[in-house]
Design a protein around this motif. Structure first.
Motif, PDB file in Angstrom:
ATOM      1  N   THR A  41       0.828  -1.206   0.000  1.00  0.00           N
ATOM      2  CA  THR A  41       0.000   0.000   0.000  1.00  0.00           C
ATOM      3  C   THR A  41       0.863   1.256   0.000  1.00  0.00           C
ATOM      4  O   THR A  41       0.560   2.228  -0.698  1.00  0.00           O
ATOM      5  CB  THR A  41      -0.950  -0.011   1.214  1.00  0.00           C
ATOM      6  OG1 THR A  41      -1.760  -1.186   1.127  1.00  0.00           O
ATOM      7  CG2 THR A  41      -1.828   1.215   1.248  1.00  0.00           C
ATOM      8  N   VAL A  42       1.944   1.232   0.771  1.00  0.00           N
ATOM      9  CA  VAL A  42       2.868   2.369   0.788  1.00  0.00           C
ATOM     10  C   VAL A  42       3.455   2.585  -0.604  1.00  0.00           C
ATOM     11  O   VAL A  42       3.548   3.728  -1.083  1.00  0.00           O
ATOM     12  CB  VAL A  42       3.977   2.168   1.849  1.00  0.00           C
ATOM     13  CG1 VAL A  42       5.103   3.166   1.678  1.00  0.00           C
ATOM     14  CG2 VAL A  42       3.387   2.253   3.246  1.00  0.00           C
ATOM     15  N   ILE A  43       3.837   1.508  -1.268  1.00  0.00           N
ATOM     16  CA  ILE A  43       4.358   1.627  -2.631  1.00  0.00           C
ATOM     17  C   ILE A  43       3.277   2.183  -3.552  1.00  0.00           C
ATOM     18  O   ILE A  43       3.522   3.120  -4.325  1.00  0.00           O
ATOM     19  CB  ILE A  43       4.878   0.261  -3.144  1.00  0.00           C
ATOM     20  CG1 ILE A  43       6.141  -0.133  -2.391  1.00  0.00           C
ATOM     21  CG2 ILE A  43       5.123   0.293  -4.656  1.00  0.00           C
ATOM     22  CD1 ILE A  43       6.587  -1.561  -2.614  1.00  0.00           C
ATOM     23  N   ASN A  44       2.080   1.628  -3.471  1.00  0.00           N
ATOM     24  CA  ASN A  44       0.974   2.048  -4.333  1.00  0.00           C
ATOM     25  C   ASN A  44       0.671   3.535  -4.144  1.00  0.00           C
ATOM     26  O   ASN A  44       0.637   4.310  -5.102  1.00  0.00           O
ATOM     27  CB  ASN A  44      -0.256   1.189  -4.040  1.00  0.00           C
ATOM     28  CG  ASN A  44      -1.354   1.366  -5.055  1.00  0.00           C
ATOM     29  OD1 ASN A  44      -1.701   2.478  -5.440  1.00  0.00           O
ATOM     30  ND2 ASN A  44      -1.932   0.260  -5.480  1.00  0.00           N
ATOM     31  N   ILE A  45       0.462   3.939  -2.902  1.00  0.00           N
ATOM     32  CA  ILE A  45       0.116   5.337  -2.625  1.00  0.00           C
ATOM     33  C   ILE A  45       1.323   6.252  -2.861  1.00  0.00           C
ATOM     34  O   ILE A  45       1.173   7.350  -3.390  1.00  0.00           O
ATOM     35  CB  ILE A  45      -0.433   5.486  -1.190  1.00  0.00           C
ATOM     36  CG1 ILE A  45      -1.763   4.730  -1.079  1.00  0.00           C
ATOM     37  CG2 ILE A  45      -0.612   6.954  -0.813  1.00  0.00           C
ATOM     38  CD1 ILE A  45      -2.283   4.596   0.334  1.00  0.00           C
ATOM     39  N   GLY A  46       2.506   5.788  -2.502  1.00  0.00           N
ATOM     40  CA  GLY A  46       3.718   6.588  -2.702  1.00  0.00           C
ATOM     41  C   GLY A  46       3.995   6.884  -4.163  1.00  0.00           C
ATOM     42  O   GLY A  46       4.284   8.030  -4.536  1.00  0.00           O
ATOM     43  N   VAL A  47       3.911   5.860  -4.991  1.00  0.00           N
ATOM     44  CA  VAL A  47       4.120   6.062  -6.427  1.00  0.00           C
ATOM     45  C   VAL A  47       3.031   6.971  -6.986  1.00  0.00           C
ATOM     46  O   VAL A  47       3.310   7.903  -7.762  1.00  0.00           O
ATOM     47  CB  VAL A  47       4.160   4.713  -7.188  1.00  0.00           C
ATOM     48  CG1 VAL A  47       4.113   4.914  -8.702  1.00  0.00           C
ATOM     49  CG2 VAL A  47       5.403   3.916  -6.801  1.00  0.00           C
ATOM     50  N   PHE A  48       1.782   6.723  -6.579  1.00  0.00           N
ATOM     51  CA  PHE A  48       0.672   7.561  -7.043  1.00  0.00           C
ATOM     52  C   PHE A  48       0.888   9.015  -6.639  1.00  0.00           C
ATOM     53  O   PHE A  48       0.757   9.929  -7.453  1.00  0.00           O
ATOM     54  CB  PHE A  48      -0.653   7.045  -6.480  1.00  0.00           C
ATOM     55  CG  PHE A  48      -1.844   7.853  -6.918  1.00  0.00           C
ATOM     56  CD1 PHE A  48      -2.401   7.662  -8.177  1.00  0.00           C
ATOM     57  CD2 PHE A  48      -2.392   8.805  -6.077  1.00  0.00           C
ATOM     58  CE1 PHE A  48      -3.494   8.413  -8.582  1.00  0.00           C
ATOM     59  CE2 PHE A  48      -3.487   9.559  -6.471  1.00  0.00           C
ATOM     60  CZ  PHE A  48      -4.040   9.362  -7.728  1.00  0.00           C
ATOM     61  N   ALA A  49       1.231   9.243  -5.372  1.00  0.00           N
ATOM     62  CA  ALA A  49       1.435  10.613  -4.885  1.00  0.00           C
ATOM     63  C   ALA A  49       2.605  11.281  -5.606  1.00  0.00           C
ATOM     64  O   ALA A  49       2.520  12.465  -5.972  1.00  0.00           O
ATOM     65  CB  ALA A  49       1.672  10.601  -3.376  1.00  0.00           C
ATOM     66  N   ALA A  50       3.685  10.532  -5.810  1.00  0.00           N
ATOM     67  CA  ALA A  50       4.838  11.092  -6.530  1.00  0.00           C
ATOM     68  C   ALA A  50       4.450  11.485  -7.958  1.00  0.00           C
ATOM     69  O   ALA A  50       4.824  12.564  -8.436  1.00  0.00           O
ATOM     70  CB  ALA A  50       5.987  10.076  -6.549  1.00  0.00           C
ATOM     71  N   LEU A  51       3.686  10.623  -8.621  1.00  0.00           N
ATOM     72  CA  LEU A  51       3.242  10.953  -9.981  1.00  0.00           C
ATOM     73  C   LEU A  51       2.297  12.146  -9.973  1.00  0.00           C
ATOM     74  O   LEU A  51       2.329  12.975 -10.885  1.00  0.00           O
ATOM     75  CB  LEU A  51       2.585   9.730 -10.629  1.00  0.00           C
ATOM     76  CG  LEU A  51       3.537   8.575 -10.956  1.00  0.00           C
ATOM     77  CD1 LEU A  51       2.754   7.341 -11.414  1.00  0.00           C
ATOM     78  CD2 LEU A  51       4.561   8.980 -11.998  1.00  0.00           C
ATOM     79  N   GLN A  52       1.453  12.254  -8.936  1.00  0.00           N
ATOM     80  CA  GLN A  52       0.558  13.413  -8.804  1.00  0.00           C
ATOM     81  C   GLN A  52       1.363  14.702  -8.718  1.00  0.00           C
ATOM     82  O   GLN A  52       1.004  15.709  -9.321  1.00  0.00           O
ATOM     83  CB  GLN A  52      -0.307  13.279  -7.543  1.00  0.00           C
ATOM     84  CG  GLN A  52      -1.469  12.344  -7.673  1.00  0.00           C
ATOM     85  CD  GLN A  52      -2.698  13.046  -8.209  1.00  0.00           C
ATOM     86  OE1 GLN A  52      -3.274  13.890  -7.547  1.00  0.00           O
ATOM     87  NE2 GLN A  52      -3.084  12.701  -9.410  1.00  0.00           N
ATOM     88  N   LEU A  53       2.451  14.657  -7.959  1.00  0.00           N
ATOM     89  CA  LEU A  53       3.274  15.852  -7.745  1.00  0.00           C
ATOM     90  C   LEU A  53       4.190  16.164  -8.923  1.00  0.00           C
ATOM     91  O   LEU A  53       4.466  17.334  -9.200  1.00  0.00           O
ATOM     92  CB  LEU A  53       4.117  15.691  -6.473  1.00  0.00           C
ATOM     93  CG  LEU A  53       3.347  15.626  -5.157  1.00  0.00           C
ATOM     94  CD1 LEU A  53       4.278  15.248  -4.010  1.00  0.00           C
ATOM     95  CD2 LEU A  53       2.654  16.961  -4.879  1.00  0.00           C
ATOM     96  N   LEU A  54       4.673  15.127  -9.587  1.00  0.00           N
ATOM     97  CA  LEU A  54       5.717  15.321 -10.599  1.00  0.00           C
ATOM     98  C   LEU A  54       5.226  15.351 -12.041  1.00  0.00           C
ATOM     99  O   LEU A  54       5.990  15.727 -12.926  1.00  0.00           O
ATOM    100  CB  LEU A  54       6.785  14.225 -10.448  1.00  0.00           C
ATOM    101  CG  LEU A  54       7.483  14.170  -9.089  1.00  0.00           C
ATOM    102  CD1 LEU A  54       8.395  12.955  -9.008  1.00  0.00           C
ATOM    103  CD2 LEU A  54       8.257  15.465  -8.839  1.00  0.00           C
ATOM    104  N   THR A  55       4.001  14.916 -12.285  1.00  0.00           N
ATOM    105  CA  THR A  55       3.513  14.858 -13.661  1.00  0.00           C
ATOM    106  C   THR A  55       2.169  15.570 -13.765  1.00  0.00           C
ATOM    107  O   THR A  55       1.552  15.898 -12.758  1.00  0.00           O
ATOM    108  CB  THR A  55       3.326  13.403 -14.144  1.00  0.00           C
ATOM    109  OG1 THR A  55       2.207  12.822 -13.468  1.00  0.00           O
ATOM    110  CG2 THR A  55       4.577  12.561 -13.913  1.00  0.00           C
ATOM    111  N   ALA A  56       1.757  15.754 -14.975  1.00  0.00           N
ATOM    112  CA  ALA A  56       0.423  16.315 -15.230  1.00  0.00           C
ATOM    113  C   ALA A  56      -0.461  15.251 -15.870  1.00  0.00           C
ATOM    114  O   ALA A  56      -1.388  15.552 -16.606  1.00  0.00           O
ATOM    115  CB  ALA A  56       0.546  17.541 -16.133  1.00  0.00           C
ATOM    116  N   TRP A  57      -0.139  13.979 -15.593  1.00  0.00           N
ATOM    117  CA  TRP A  57      -0.892  12.875 -16.175  1.00  0.00           C
ATOM    118  C   TRP A  57      -2.256  12.751 -15.528  1.00  0.00           C
ATOM    119  O   TRP A  57      -2.486  13.199 -14.407  1.00  0.00           O
ATOM    120  CB  TRP A  57      -0.138  11.562 -16.026  1.00  0.00           C
ATOM    121  CG  TRP A  57       1.195  11.526 -16.727  1.00  0.00           C
ATOM    122  CD1 TRP A  57       1.629  12.355 -17.731  1.00  0.00           C
ATOM    123  CD2 TRP A  57       2.275  10.647 -16.446  1.00  0.00           C
ATOM    124  NE1 TRP A  57       2.904  12.027 -18.100  1.00  0.00           N
ATOM    125  CE2 TRP A  57       3.333  10.973 -17.332  1.00  0.00           C
ATOM    126  CE3 TRP A  57       2.459   9.612 -15.553  1.00  0.00           C
ATOM    127  CZ2 TRP A  57       4.542  10.304 -17.341  1.00  0.00           C
ATOM    128  CZ3 TRP A  57       3.664   8.943 -15.566  1.00  0.00           C
ATOM    129  CH2 TRP A  57       4.686   9.281 -16.453  1.00  0.00           C
TER     130      TRP A  57
END
Length: 134
Positions: free
Chosen positions: A22-38
């Motif tokens: 879950t940490v990986i799932n949410i962490g990757v999601f949050a990082a992509l939210q912050l770093l991309t405009a996808w």
């Protein structure tokens, strides 16, 4: 205490590795939210894939102690794992769509909520269908 741990080892280890997944799932999601405009759904799929790969390895080795013999058995087990995780991905995408697109909630908060539902579903899928004793 040790007897209880041994008795509930599978559930305890599933919860432990489930938290890490879950940490990986949410962490990757949050990082992509912050770093991309996808789109949040693209980010959800990427986070899902990386966390499922981690979950397969940990579930196979430590949670369910699955010892497949031969490539065919390995690929059958792995295919089954990913198939059922695809079902939970659909659940995840629907929950995200409802929470983010319809209810206009914060994507990361909805992601946390959807992971609770998905963890329970994935345990049932793993125990009943994927790593069952043959």
């Amino acid at each position: 205490m040790i007897k209880l741990f041994k008795q509930y080892y599978r559930v305890i280890s599933y919860l432990f590795f489930g938290v890490l997944t879950t940490v990986i799932n949410i962490g990757v999601f949050a990082a992509l939210q912050l770093l991309t405009a996808w789109n949040y759904q693209v980010e959800t799929v990427i986070a899902w894939f990386l966390s499922v790969l981690f979950a397969y390895i940990t579930n196979k080795l430590w949670v369910f102690s699955s010892h497949t013999t031969g490539l065919k058995a390995f690929f059958t087990e792995m295919s089954s794992f990913f198939f059922f995780r695809l079902l939970s991905l659909v659940m995840e995408l629907v929950i995200m769509w409802i929470g983010v697109s319809l209810l206009k909630q914060n994507a990361i908060v909805v992601k946390v909520v959807d992971n609770v539902v998905v963890i329970v579903a994935n345990y049932v899928f793993s125990k009943v269908f994927i790593f069952r004793k043959r």
